[in-house]
Scaffold this active site. Sequence first.
Site, PDB file in Angstrom:
ATOM      1  N   HIS A 769       0.835  -1.205   0.000  1.00 29.15           N
ATOM      2  CA  HIS A 769       0.000   0.000   0.000  1.00 29.15           C
ATOM      3  C   HIS A 769       0.873   1.260   0.000  1.00 29.15           C
ATOM      4  CE1 HIS A 769      -3.780   2.168   0.986  1.00 29.15           C
ATOM      5  NE2 HIS A 769      -2.920   3.036   1.520  1.00 29.15           N
ATOM      6  N   GLU A 770       1.899   1.278   0.861  1.00 33.17           N
ATOM      7  CA  GLU A 770       2.722   2.491   0.961  1.00 33.17           C
ATOM      8  C   GLU A 770       3.642   2.624  -0.246  1.00 33.17           C
ATOM      9  OE1 GLU A 770       2.747   5.863   3.025  1.00 33.17           O
ATOM     10  OE2 GLU A 770       1.617   4.038   3.519  1.00 33.17           O
TER      11      GLU A 770
END
Length: 1008
Positions: A769-770
């Site tokens: 996600h990051e």
Amino acid sequence: MEIAISYKPNPLISSSTQLLKRSKSFGLVRFPAKYGLGATRKKQLFRVYASESSSGSSSNSDGGFSWVRLAQSIRLGAERIGEKIGESVKTEIGFDSEEASGRVNEYVARVKDSVHKGHHELTRFKNETVPSFIDWNKWEHWKDIRNWDGKRVAALFIYAFALLLSCQRVYVAIQAPRVERERRELTESFMEALIPEPSPGNIEKFKRNMWRKATPKGLKLKRFIEAPDGTLVHDSSYVGENAWDDDLETTEGSLKKIIGRNARIQTEAKKKLSQDLGVSGEIGDSVGNWRERLATWKEMLEREKLSEQLNSSAAKYVVEFDMKEVEKSLREDVIGRTSETEGTRALWISKRWWRYRPKLPYTYFLQKLDSSEVAAVVFTEDLKRLYVTMKEGFPLEYIVDIPLDPYLFETICNAGVEVDLLQKRQIHYFMKVFIALLPGILILWFIRESAMLLLITSKRFLYKKYNQLFDMAYAENFILPVGDVSETKSMYKEVVLGGDVWDLLDELMIYMGNPMQYYEKDVAFVRGVLLSGPPGTGKTLFARTLAKESGLPFVFASGAEFTDSEKSGAAKINEMFSIARRNAPAFVFVDEIDAIAGRHARKDPRRRATFEALIAQLDGEKEKTGIDRFSLRQAVIFICATNRPDELDLEFVRSGRIDRRLYIGLPDAKQRVQIFGVHSAGKNLAEDIDFGKLVFRTVGFSGADIRNLVNEAAIMSVRKGRSYIYQQDIVDVLDKQLLEGMGVLLTEEEQQKCEQSVSYEKKRLLAVHEAGHIVLAHLFPRFDWHAFSQLLPGGKETAVSVFYPREDMVDQGYTTFGYMKMQMVVAHGGRCAERVVFGDNVTDGGKDDLEKITKIAREMVISPQSARLGLTQLVKKIGMVDLPDNPDGELIKYRWDHPHVMPAEMSVEVSELFTRELTRYIEETEELAMNALRANRHILDLITRELLEKSRITGLEVEEKMKDLSPLMFEDFVKPFQINPDDEELLPHKDRVSYQPVDLRAAPLHRS
């Protein structure tokens, strides 16, 4: 009524005419003839007609014995005796009978005259007043209502009142028999209810009540009757034994139960016993009316009295006292009597506790009570002592030690003595004493304050008197010492400021170096300079540099000193300018000027006086300062600094008082590097220190913030046991400040423990996600600076990426349409990366990203740069003209979510178009994010692995890795359009205009 009596005259008596003529001389007092007894009778009740023959009178007319002569002699003797008695009375007591007779006759004459006048007035009333009154009240005069005068109206009211009063009296007379009958019935009913049945139980109650009234509480008397054999038998029925025991009184219901449960008594005997005890409960058991009951009561009481007399002759008594009851009764009586006196005597005794009072024996005290010599007594709280006040004599006050006498209070009350109770434990005595002492305390306080005020006034007078003598001594505390040239240069190098600061400094130096060239031409120079800007930007440092550079006297103060000092603010302002004028040319510097020159300064009387004194000094009028405006003594420049220039009073900042305004803003990147060099001078820096690489992380830092950053880095290096400050120390301080603000700061050991407790799948999901955010941010040529990204910050199951806006974006102070679009694309990175790696099974971890995307999309729709709705008013402001900048340094101003902004009224079609535009922006940016991540999947996987291995990656590391991976970059959304003046070609032309006509059509959901 007249009665005629005929009689024959007695021949032995002379004629009645002669007798009557002489009868008026009888009596002890001699009256004049006209006031005789016969003259005072107006109407005789009896008339006596007497007749006699003439022969009877003539028969005894010659000398010899005669009854007439005898009567005359007796009369004369009586007169002489009366005269002698009157003379003797006059001689002994001075009473003159003749004078008294004269006064009586005079009073009688007055009475007769008054009676005559009354008779005359009565006759006049009958003959004149009554006929005129009857004539005035004739119906002919009353029926003409229009001609009524005031007398007739008043008479009407009087007649009406008399008629009403007469009716009321008649009504009372008519109702009198009924009222009298009701009164008799009420009296009978009252007496019936008042006089109870003469039963033995009621007799016992009556005897108890009489005993309680006659004897003190706690006294018990037992009676023992002597039997024929000489033994004493206890009589438990005697009233004195249980008169005070209320619980021994048996109720009627309990007596019925006792009689009913006894099986040995027959039914008839039970009824008779109940009737004898007065508990039969039947209404018909009443013994006649109340008169018969009263007579029965008298008979029964007489029998009881006779029985008591007979028994008392052969009885012996034992007296018992319940001392607790006696004390309790005495206390209740004293408190009840004290409530009537309001405790004034006790207060007087408590206030005069120090006074000596001799002791008086108890028997002597009782004698004083009997002789009515005692004025008041005050019982102590334990009822063991009396404070006695006598009516007269010396001394007036005594102390009496009293026993527990049950008859003492009754004796005191019978003597009519004032009674009070000294309650030392109650607080109201102390309150009364305090109130009594309060006037004296107030007088002492007033004397003290007056003395202090006189002392302060004298000190101020002496200060003003010898002001010239002490000015120079005080001036040393205000004027900074002037340094040499080397110190001035070193100070000059330490100041890093931009803009027009140095131009203003040069202008002031030229004026202060030679002010005469301005005075000779009657030119008024700059009077005041206002320095404004954020905190820590160097406003005070500029003032110190000015003092160092000029080498002139410098008087300084803070705005808080004028409001919190013992000396008044106006006096301190006048003192500062007086010192500056005595040492002119000079500078006067006041920091935080908004404390005394703010908009609300005039509401406070003390601050208003300070503000008015400052205005008077800035105006420089001769009437107020004593110095001409165009004088060398007026060569004083006032410099002030504030963080809130918009809060200053308009009269203070007008021209002529504040002639120059200088804004010292936050330093730019170049200046921050210079400031870092100034504050890091003299410290041990490692070779890897390059502040230029970290300058993007200090956007918005002031000079004071940079100084604090360097100091914190030095502290961290010492904590780590290093002798030099390394680049990593500065990075750690920046990270620490950031994470402390987020509340997720942990030590390295705690961070490692938290990372070990999280599963690998969770960490991989967070890393993917990051990594999506990181990759998309670095694919834009001019996106925000990427500081670092970290997994599980503070042990929380989340990830964080820190971005700082670029310097040029911060300087321009506004955002662009392309910048918002870039922010939306990067915000889509987390969820799009999950879709690329894990498929459509996306978690809800991107909730914050979706909120940010929606907010930015709304701002793009309502932005004037919107192609379809840019010219449509979609929001309206409430009560504000200009919206303030966003906090936390954000460039995007979220107007839609501002509390003072609300959506404008839209039609159904515009609302539908708004929704379509919002959806379009979201979908377009999501498509850009998906395409970029698919095209750069290898970079996404690499960044994901780095995050899983290190849990942290910086922006510089990401740039180094992406250079070798040939990324497919986005176009520059925020590249500014630059015009080359040397290029003669025409400007680029777009066939498609920026604003397209709005395509309004009814949406399917809103069609009818």
